[in-house]
Design a protein around this motif. Structure first.
Motif, PDB file in Angstrom:
ATOM      1  N   GLN A  13       7.468 -37.471  37.234  1.00 36.37           N
ATOM      2  CA  GLN A  13       6.812 -36.532  38.147  1.00 36.37           C
ATOM      3  C   GLN A  13       5.448 -36.114  37.608  1.00 36.37           C
ATOM      4  O   GLN A  13       4.479 -36.039  38.356  1.00 36.37           O
ATOM      5  N   ILE A  14       5.375 -35.848  36.326  1.00 36.56           N
ATOM      6  CA  ILE A  14       4.103 -35.412  35.724  1.00 36.56           C
ATOM      7  C   ILE A  14       3.076 -36.548  35.750  1.00 36.56           C
ATOM      8  O   ILE A  14       1.939 -36.361  36.156  1.00 36.56           O
ATOM      9  N   VAL A  15       3.489 -37.734  35.308  1.00 38.09           N
ATOM     10  CA  VAL A  15       2.588 -38.883  35.277  1.00 38.09           C
ATOM     11  C   VAL A  15       2.309 -39.355  36.701  1.00 38.09           C
ATOM     12  O   VAL A  15       1.194 -39.756  37.026  1.00 38.09           O
ATOM     13  N   HIS A  16       3.279 -39.311  37.527  1.00 34.02           N
ATOM     14  CA  HIS A  16       3.276 -39.639  38.954  1.00 34.02           C
ATOM     15  C   HIS A  16       2.629 -40.982  39.268  1.00 34.02           C
ATOM     16  O   HIS A  16       1.661 -41.072  40.032  1.00 34.02           O
ATOM     17  N   LEU A  17       3.214 -41.995  38.685  1.00 34.63           N
ATOM     18  CA  LEU A  17       2.818 -43.351  39.042  1.00 34.63           C
ATOM     19  C   LEU A  17       3.366 -43.650  40.424  1.00 34.63           C
ATOM     20  O   LEU A  17       4.518 -43.339  40.717  1.00 34.63           O
ATOM     21  N   ASP A  27       7.261 -43.329  44.640  1.00 38.01           N
ATOM     22  CA  ASP A  27       7.144 -43.138  43.194  1.00 38.01           C
ATOM     23  C   ASP A  27       8.438 -43.490  42.466  1.00 38.01           C
ATOM     24  O   ASP A  27       9.376 -44.007  43.069  1.00 38.01           O
ATOM     25  N   LEU A  28       8.462 -43.197  41.184  1.00 43.30           N
ATOM     26  CA  LEU A  28       9.578 -43.556  40.312  1.00 43.30           C
ATOM     27  C   LEU A  28      10.477 -42.373  39.964  1.00 43.30           C
ATOM     28  O   LEU A  28      11.444 -42.526  39.212  1.00 43.30           O
ATOM     29  N   ILE A  56       7.288 -27.781  37.814  1.00 48.44           N
ATOM     30  CA  ILE A  56       6.105 -28.495  37.306  1.00 48.44           C
ATOM     31  C   ILE A  56       5.263 -29.183  38.366  1.00 48.44           C
ATOM     32  O   ILE A  56       4.121 -29.522  38.098  1.00 48.44           O
ATOM     33  N   ALA A  57       5.806 -29.401  39.557  1.00 49.71           N
ATOM     34  CA  ALA A  57       5.076 -30.184  40.569  1.00 49.71           C
ATOM     35  C   ALA A  57       4.244 -29.277  41.465  1.00 49.71           C
ATOM     36  O   ALA A  57       4.650 -28.155  41.775  1.00 49.71           O
ATOM     37  N   PRO A  58       3.097 -29.767  41.910  1.00 51.23           N
ATOM     38  CA  PRO A  58       2.282 -28.993  42.851  1.00 51.23           C
ATOM     39  C   PRO A  58       3.030 -28.695  44.167  1.00 51.23           C
ATOM     40  O   PRO A  58       2.763 -27.698  44.810  1.00 51.23           O
ATOM     41  N   SER A  59       3.962 -29.560  44.525  1.00 52.51           N
ATOM     42  CA  SER A  59       4.715 -29.360  45.766  1.00 52.51           C
ATOM     43  C   SER A  59       5.848 -28.348  45.602  1.00 52.51           C
ATOM     44  O   SER A  59       6.536 -28.036  46.574  1.00 52.51           O
ATOM     45  N   THR A  60       6.065 -27.846  44.429  1.00 49.05           N
ATOM     46  CA  THR A  60       7.054 -26.824  44.057  1.00 49.05           C
ATOM     47  C   THR A  60       8.434 -27.104  44.653  1.00 49.05           C
ATOM     48  O   THR A  60       8.880 -28.232  44.694  1.00 49.05           O
ATOM     49  N   TRP A  61       9.081 -26.036  45.095  1.00 44.91           N
ATOM     50  CA  TRP A  61      10.469 -26.131  45.568  1.00 44.91           C
ATOM     51  C   TRP A  61      10.612 -27.011  46.795  1.00 44.91           C
ATOM     52  O   TRP A  61      11.627 -27.689  46.961  1.00 44.91           O
TER      53      TRP A  61
END
Length: 185
Positions: free
Chosen positions: A21-25, A36-37, A68-73
């Motif tokens: 999620q952080i790297v978001h390939l 994504d993966l 941690i994700a910009p899209s949150t919950w």
């Protein structure tokens, strides 16, 4: 001992999911959905430890993604709902057909699992997108969302995502010899 291995492994797989999620390939579609993966470890957990491992991994991952994700919950919830069918349908098929892990090597078992998982995924994500996610993200009404994004695009993107997740997890288990570490009920 078995529970300790499953819980520890679920934590490790959730951490891997968080890294993805952080790297978001992946590929960000023009409609805002990522291919994504992130959920591959969730299906990998199913193949390794059955439905309990998949449930634990996916819930812990969704909580981490929320933080941690910009899209949150909302992104975490949509990812969880979409990917749920990709391990739950194979579990139901395995349970009611009395399949073993090695049965998932057979093309017929894989095809039935994936086809029905994608159908359930579509039934879950299409209305959730129109009546929940898109209105929250964009402020569109459901009618505007339907006009903006036809159902077949939502289904198609989710089918590509589901096939990617299942295929990579399947290859890791059966082609990379991780099958020897599986603990199935």
């Amino acid at each position: 001992m078995k529970n300790t291995i499953v819980v520890t492994s679920a934590g490790i797989l959730a951490a891997i999911s968080a890294v993805f999620q952080i790297v978001h390939l992946g590929y960000l579609s023009p409609w805002g959905m990522w291919i994504d993966l992130v959920a591959i470890p969730w299906i990998l957990a199913y193949f390794l430890f059955g439905w309990r491992g998949a449930l634990a991994t996916s819930i812990v991952s969704a909580i981490i993604i929320t933080l941690i994700a910009p899209s949150t919950w909302l992104g975490a919830l949509m990812k969880w709902v979409a990917t749920f069918s990709m391990w739950f349908v194979p579990f139901l098929y395995q349970k009611f057909s009395k399949l073993s892990l090695s049965d998932f090597r057979r093309p017929k078992v894989i095809a039935i699992s994936v086809i029905f998982a994608l159908i359930l995924r579509g039934f879950l994500v299409i209305p959730l997108n129109y009546f929940y996610a898109i209105p929250i993200w964009t402020g569109m009404t459901p009618v505007q969302a339907i006009e903006f994004l036809p159902w077949w695009i939502i289904f198609g993107l989710n089918a590509v995502q589901g096939i990617l997740e299942f295929s990579v997890a399947w290859m890791l288990i059966f082609r990379s010899k991780l099958e020897r570490f599986c603990i199935w009920e």
